[in-house]
Scaffold this active site. Sequence first.
Site, PDB file in Angstrom:
ATOM      1  N   GLU A  94     -12.989 -14.085 -16.269  1.00  0.00           N
ATOM      2  CA  GLU A  94     -12.033 -15.167 -16.033  1.00  0.00           C
ATOM      3  C   GLU A  94     -11.484 -15.188 -14.604  1.00  0.00           C
ATOM      4  O   GLU A  94     -11.393 -14.151 -13.946  1.00  0.00           O
ATOM      5  CB  GLU A  94     -10.871 -15.042 -17.034  1.00  0.00           C
ATOM      6  CG  GLU A  94     -11.334 -15.305 -18.462  1.00  0.00           C
ATOM      7  CD  GLU A  94     -10.252 -15.158 -19.522  1.00  0.00           C
ATOM      8  OE1 GLU A  94     -10.434 -15.721 -20.605  1.00  0.00           O
ATOM      9  OE2 GLU A  94      -9.233 -14.491 -19.282  1.00  0.00           O
ATOM     10  N   CYS A 107      -6.967 -16.498  -8.243  1.00  0.00           N
ATOM     11  CA  CYS A 107      -6.893 -15.133  -8.763  1.00  0.00           C
ATOM     12  C   CYS A 107      -8.265 -14.834  -9.357  1.00  0.00           C
ATOM     13  O   CYS A 107      -8.704 -15.519 -10.280  1.00  0.00           O
ATOM     14  CB  CYS A 107      -5.797 -15.047  -9.820  1.00  0.00           C
ATOM     15  SG  CYS A 107      -5.779 -13.438 -10.639  1.00  0.00           S
ATOM     16  N   CYS A 114     -12.436  -3.758 -18.196  1.00  0.00           N
ATOM     17  CA  CYS A 114     -11.750  -2.781 -17.345  1.00  0.00           C
ATOM     18  C   CYS A 114     -11.785  -1.429 -18.042  1.00  0.00           C
ATOM     19  O   CYS A 114     -11.761  -1.358 -19.267  1.00  0.00           O
ATOM     20  CB  CYS A 114     -10.293  -3.213 -17.112  1.00  0.00           C
ATOM     21  SG  CYS A 114      -9.432  -2.208 -15.879  1.00  0.00           S
ATOM     22  N   CYS A 118      -4.476   0.322 -19.247  1.00  0.00           N
ATOM     23  CA  CYS A 118      -3.016   0.263 -19.056  1.00  0.00           C
ATOM     24  C   CYS A 118      -2.449  -0.401 -20.319  1.00  0.00           C
ATOM     25  O   CYS A 118      -2.969  -1.425 -20.770  1.00  0.00           O
ATOM     26  CB  CYS A 118      -2.671  -0.561 -17.825  1.00  0.00           C
ATOM     27  SG  CYS A 118      -3.368   0.117 -16.302  1.00  0.00           S
ATOM     28  N   CYS A 121      -1.488  -4.313 -20.537  1.00  0.00           N
ATOM     29  CA  CYS A 121      -2.403  -5.315 -19.984  1.00  0.00           C
ATOM     30  C   CYS A 121      -3.470  -5.683 -21.000  1.00  0.00           C
ATOM     31  O   CYS A 121      -4.098  -4.810 -21.601  1.00  0.00           O
ATOM     32  CB  CYS A 121      -3.053  -4.755 -18.718  1.00  0.00           C
ATOM     33  SG  CYS A 121      -4.257  -5.877 -17.982  1.00  0.00           S
ATOM     34  N   GLY A 165     -10.219  -6.284 -14.220  1.00  0.00           N
ATOM     35  CA  GLY A 165     -10.883  -5.138 -13.604  1.00  0.00           C
ATOM     36  C   GLY A 165     -10.082  -4.452 -12.526  1.00  0.00           C
ATOM     37  O   GLY A 165      -9.036  -4.939 -12.095  1.00  0.00           O
ATOM     38  N   GLU A 166     -10.594  -3.310 -12.104  1.00  0.00           N
ATOM     39  CA  GLU A 166      -9.950  -2.513 -11.059  1.00  0.00           C
ATOM     40  C   GLU A 166     -10.826  -2.591  -9.801  1.00  0.00           C
ATOM     41  O   GLU A 166     -11.886  -1.964  -9.746  1.00  0.00           O
ATOM     42  CB  GLU A 166      -9.785  -1.059 -11.548  1.00  0.00           C
ATOM     43  CG  GLU A 166      -9.363  -0.068 -10.498  1.00  0.00           C
ATOM     44  CD  GLU A 166      -8.198  -0.523  -9.617  1.00  0.00           C
ATOM     45  OE1 GLU A 166      -7.182  -1.007 -10.137  1.00  0.00           O
ATOM     46  OE2 GLU A 166      -8.331  -0.415  -8.379  1.00  0.00           O
ATOM     47  N   CYS A 339      -0.601 -12.981 -15.198  1.00  0.00           N
ATOM     48  CA  CYS A 339      -0.955 -11.576 -14.944  1.00  0.00           C
ATOM     49  C   CYS A 339      -1.039 -10.810 -16.251  1.00  0.00           C
ATOM     50  O   CYS A 339      -0.132 -10.875 -17.074  1.00  0.00           O
ATOM     51  CB  CYS A 339       0.121 -10.867 -14.144  1.00  0.00           C
ATOM     52  SG  CYS A 339       0.397 -11.520 -12.545  1.00  0.00           S
TER      53      CYS A 339
END
Length: 351
Positions: A94, A107, A114, A118, A121, A165-166, A339
């Site tokens: 996305e 964004c 991911c 966390c 999230c 993702g990171e 977010c």
Amino acid sequence: MKSDKIDIRTLDLEQLQVHMDQYGWPKFRAKQVYHWLWKKHVRTFSEMNNLPAAILSGLENDFEILPISVKDEQISNDGTIKSAFETADKRVVEGVLIPTEKRMTACISSQIGCSLSCSFCATGKLKLMRNLKASEIVDQVVEINNQAMSNYNKSLSNIVLMGMGEPLLNYREVMKGVEMITSEDGMGMSPKRITLSTAGISKMIRKMGDDESRVNLALSLHAANDKKRSEIMPINDQNNLKELAEALNYYYSKTKQVVTFEYIIFKDFNDSLEDARELARFCKKVPSKVNIIEYNSTDDELFAKSPEERVDAFVDFLAKQKIVAKVRRSRGKDIDAACGQLANKNKAVLK
Ligand code: SAH
């Protein structure tokens, strides 16, 4: 059936030149192809209309272009547009267009899923499927820029790597993507308009310093005490606050760039004045500023939004400590585009 053609956008200009050389074609043809791919973003070789047919059919034989495409778009009441992109291997990722008075922000995602889990999230609840390729990162920007043009008649002003993702766990492709977005041979956008947000991988923050990265860096802090931070972000066990502060100071010494700490303010978890005191203390260790982010619900009961009075008191306390802190309100909540809400929830897309 898996194609044995090479994804042409995994090649850099030099590799393309080598290829042209091998076939006895002039080197400048490589630059032309490169521009079609990274400046004009064509999806087929036949669109490269300044190349001779022989070269085009040679390219078609050996290579393929694997773009992502917009599979679904949802528009929020506030004008935010969330897109589900489909990759060539039929995975969904996305991205979001966030229009405001002054900015058009994309964004974008860096990974499909991911690995970090966390607890607050939604993306963290998905497994990591794979890293995105640089070309797929750039394609999101191209598609969201098209949406900005067609819906708002403006081009993108900013890009945030704050989607799924990171980014620092996909460092090479993310930085290659950034290079293609910023270089003159690509989209020519200023790196000052790009922000990379990380959950905090200290080794890679140092690497950003060594590489003299010029994009803005944001770090998802959310707690300035190791016990609390580890509770909500398991990655803190390997990258604790002391290590992060050291890495950020190293990064600052190399880039002279101030980091932005992102701090989601959760009701009764990290919104007390004692939490603010800890945050202020931590901020003084690193050249930094703070964005206080309101919590967006992810359909579970673990967390709640901190009430407005608590947020105000928290921010006042920081201001008295001379910490630069702003409260950021999220957008696109009605369509789960804010977010932490990106989780491929749109069933129509997942089938
Ligand atoms: N992995 C990166 C980038 C993705 S998250 C990172 O961790 O920074 C982008 C931002 O959204 C981060 O600051 C993240 O902490 C925040 N975020 C995640 N879940 C959220 C939620 N439920 N509400 C508000 N912000 C959230």
